[in-house]
Motif scaffolding. Structure first.
Motif, short mmCIF file in Angstrom:
data_model
loop_
_atom_site.label_atom_id
_atom_site.label_comp_id
_atom_site.label_asym_id
_atom_site.label_seq_id
_atom_site.Cartn_x
_atom_site.Cartn_y
_atom_site.Cartn_z
N ASP A 139 0.84 -1.07 -0.12
CA ASP A 139 -0.01 0.06 0.03
C ASP A 139 0.94 1.20 0.01
O ASP A 139 1.56 1.48 1.02
CB ASP A 139 -0.94 0.06 1.16
N PRO A 140 0.87 1.97 -1.07
CA PRO A 140 2.05 3.10 -1.13
C PRO A 140 1.54 4.39 -0.08
O PRO A 140 2.28 5.11 0.23
CB PRO A 140 1.66 3.77 -2.71
N LEU A 141 0.33 4.42 0.28
CA LEU A 141 0.00 5.25 1.25
C LEU A 141 0.22 5.12 2.68
O LEU A 141 -0.18 5.98 3.78
CB LEU A 141 -1.38 5.68 1.15
N ARG A 142 0.41 3.58 3.00
CA ARG A 142 0.38 3.13 4.35
C ARG A 142 1.68 2.28 4.37
O ARG A 142 1.40 0.90 4.11
CB ARG A 142 -0.85 2.32 4.63
N PRO A 143 2.82 2.75 4.71
CA PRO A 143 4.00 1.85 4.83
C PRO A 143 3.83 0.70 5.48
O PRO A 143 3.37 0.77 6.85
CB PRO A 143 4.81 2.97 5.42
N GLY A 144 4.10 -0.38 5.09
CA GLY A 144 4.10 -1.86 5.88
C GLY A 144 2.83 -2.49 5.61
O GLY A 144 2.76 -3.53 5.92
N GLY A 145 2.02 -1.75 4.93
CA GLY A 145 0.63 -2.15 4.91
C GLY A 145 0.41 -2.79 3.36
O GLY A 145 1.15 -2.50 2.50
N LEU A 146 -0.75 -3.55 3.35
CA LEU A 146 -0.95 -4.40 1.90
C LEU A 146 -2.12 -3.74 1.35
O LEU A 146 -3.19 -3.74 2.24
CB LEU A 146 -1.05 -5.90 2.02
N ALA A 147 -2.27 -3.44 0.13
CA ALA A 147 -3.28 -3.02 -0.89
C ALA A 147 -4.23 -4.13 -1.13
O ALA A 147 -5.34 -4.11 -1.13
CB ALA A 147 -2.95 -1.90 -1.95
N ALA A 148 -3.38 -5.17 -1.48
CA ALA A 148 -4.07 -6.34 -2.02
C ALA A 148 -3.00 -7.52 -1.93
O ALA A 148 -1.96 -7.38 -1.90
CB ALA A 148 -4.73 -6.44 -3.34
N VAL A 149 -3.59 -8.82 -2.20
CA VAL A 149 -2.79 -10.26 -2.41
C VAL A 149 -3.38 -10.62 -3.54
O VAL A 149 -4.53 -11.03 -3.81
CB VAL A 149 -2.83 -11.02 -1.20
N ILE A 150 -2.21 -10.96 -4.47
CA ILE A 150 -2.84 -11.54 -5.76
C ILE A 150 -2.31 -12.99 -5.65
O ILE A 150 -1.36 -13.35 -5.19
CB ILE A 150 -1.70 -10.92 -6.94
N SER A 151 -3.24 -13.78 -6.27
CA SER A 151 -3.04 -15.23 -6.32
C SER A 151 -2.86 -15.77 -7.83
O SER A 151 -3.62 -15.26 -8.59
CB SER A 151 -4.13 -15.90 -5.64
N ALA A 152 -1.95 -16.64 -7.76
CA ALA A 152 -1.95 -17.39 -8.99
C ALA A 152 -2.75 -18.48 -9.21
O ALA A 152 -2.38 -19.50 -10.30
CB ALA A 152 -0.50 -17.70 -9.32
N ALA A 153 -3.71 -18.86 -8.49
CA ALA A 153 -4.61 -20.03 -8.36
C ALA A 153 -5.08 -20.21 -9.76
O ALA A 153 -5.74 -19.33 -10.11
CB ALA A 153 -5.59 -19.76 -7.47
N GLY A 154 -5.04 -21.60 -10.43
CA GLY A 154 -5.63 -21.72 -11.69
C GLY A 154 -5.12 -21.54 -12.90
O GLY A 154 -5.63 -21.64 -13.99
N VAL A 155 -3.77 -20.85 -12.67
CA VAL A 155 -2.92 -20.42 -13.96
C VAL A 155 -1.56 -21.15 -13.89
O VAL A 155 -0.86 -21.19 -12.71
CB VAL A 155 -2.75 -19.03 -14.23
N ASP A 156 -1.02 -21.30 -15.06
CA ASP A 156 0.41 -22.02 -15.03
C ASP A 156 1.62 -20.75 -14.86
O ASP A 156 2.64 -21.18 -14.40
CB ASP A 156 0.79 -22.74 -16.16
N ARG A 157 0.97 -19.68 -15.18
CA ARG A 157 2.11 -18.48 -15.31
C ARG A 157 1.29 -17.40 -14.96
O ARG A 157 0.09 -16.87 -15.15
CB ARG A 157 2.70 -18.17 -16.60
N LEU A 158 2.14 -16.49 -14.05
CA LEU A 158 1.28 -15.10 -13.54
C LEU A 158 2.56 -14.18 -13.21
O LEU A 158 3.52 -14.51 -12.83
CB LEU A 158 0.32 -15.35 -12.46
N ALA A 159 2.32 -12.91 -13.79
CA ALA A 159 3.19 -11.77 -13.50
C ALA A 159 2.52 -10.75 -12.80
O ALA A 159 1.35 -10.43 -13.23
CB ALA A 159 3.97 -11.50 -14.74
N VAL A 160 3.19 -10.02 -11.97
CA VAL A 160 2.67 -8.72 -11.30
C VAL A 160 3.89 -7.81 -11.42
O VAL A 160 4.92 -7.85 -10.94
CB VAL A 160 2.34 -9.14 -9.77
N ALA A 161 3.31 -6.45 -11.83
CA ALA A 161 4.34 -5.39 -11.88
C ALA A 161 3.68 -3.97 -11.41
O ALA A 161 2.40 -3.86 -11.51
CB ALA A 161 4.75 -5.18 -13.31
#
Length: 245
Positions: A139-161
């Motif tokens: 989370d760019p507005l809350r240092p140390g916090g998370l805005a979301a969690v991305i899961s690669a469930a159900g796919v062979d490849r996933l990228a996050v940028a």
């Protein structure tokens, strides 16, 4: 490439995977020597100064420049192969190099691979039976916090940028003005199969701003995104919910 790479490799024959990891690391160093704009004698620096032609560079240089040109075309110029009027394809090189490193390890028999290049991640396979890769989005507005969690469930490849101002300040350039992009965004995270492309799309969408960026990202196939504005508003593509976990 001016950043740190880390690897998480699961399964496979230990000797084969170790050899592939050594190969992948050596290749990242070679890529830095060829494409770094901070090295005066790199092929890209010499190409930009007119001391080399594309034909005189390593054969892959032409391929990388064509990938960057394609990113420029798809983004209608919001992603650019140039910086301050000078040839600079490094905006695509990091994701491309990390994706190739993951491919090298998977080809060696690894069951799962996660390659992190400066916070942008290419995942393939699985870290364990029935367990998908998961990536936390800071989370760019809350240092140390998370805005979301991305899961690669159900796919062979996933990228996050992610592109934004939280880590490096105002470093993203508006190709139309040549100056720092002035938008209502603080971060754009893009999710898709290929780090080569989602890294480009995150940069381009940030420069566009939240309204135009979200509309454009919605038009891209196999791509989802999360955008955070300076006013702490979170905007997402319609299909992002399927990737949260």
């Amino acid at each position: 490439m001016g950043t740190v790479f880390s690897f998480d490799v699961r399964g496979g024959d230990p000797d084969a995977v170790r050899a592939a990891l050594d190969e992948a690391v050596a290749e990242l160093h070679r890529v830095d020597e060829v494409y770094s704009t901070y090295r005066e004698n790199s092929q890209i620096s010499r190409l930009a100064r007119g001391e080399l032609t594309v034909e005189e560079c390593d054969p892959e240089v032409a391929d990388v420049l064509e990938l960057a040109a394609e990113a420029e075309r798809v983004s209608d110029g919001w992603f650019s192969r140039r910086y301050a009027g000078r040839l600079d394809p490094t905006g695509i090189v990091k994701g491309w190099a990390a994706e190739r490193a993951a491919d090298t390890l998977m080809a060696a028999g690894a069951a799962g691979v996660s390659v992190n290049g400066g916070g942008d991640v290419q995942m393939a396979g699985m870290p364990g039976p029935g367990r998908p890769w998961r990536v936390g989005i800071a989370d760019p507005l809350r240092p140390g916090g998370l805005a979301a969690v991305i899961s690669a469930a159900g796919v062979d490849r996933l990228a996050v940028a992610t592109s934004g101002t939280a880590e490096r300040g105002a470093h993203i350039v508006d190709p139309r003005t040549g100056r720092s992009a002035v938008t209502d965004l603080v971060a754009v995270t893009v999710v898709g199969p290929s780090l080569t492309w989602v890294d480009c799309w995150a940069t381009a969408a940030f420069a566009m701003g939240s309204r135009a960026g979200l509309t454009w990202l919605e038009s891209l196939p196999e791509v989802e995104a999360l955008l955070i504005t300076a006013g702490d508003e979170v905007r997402c593509t319609d299909g992002l919910a399927a990737r949260l976990g």
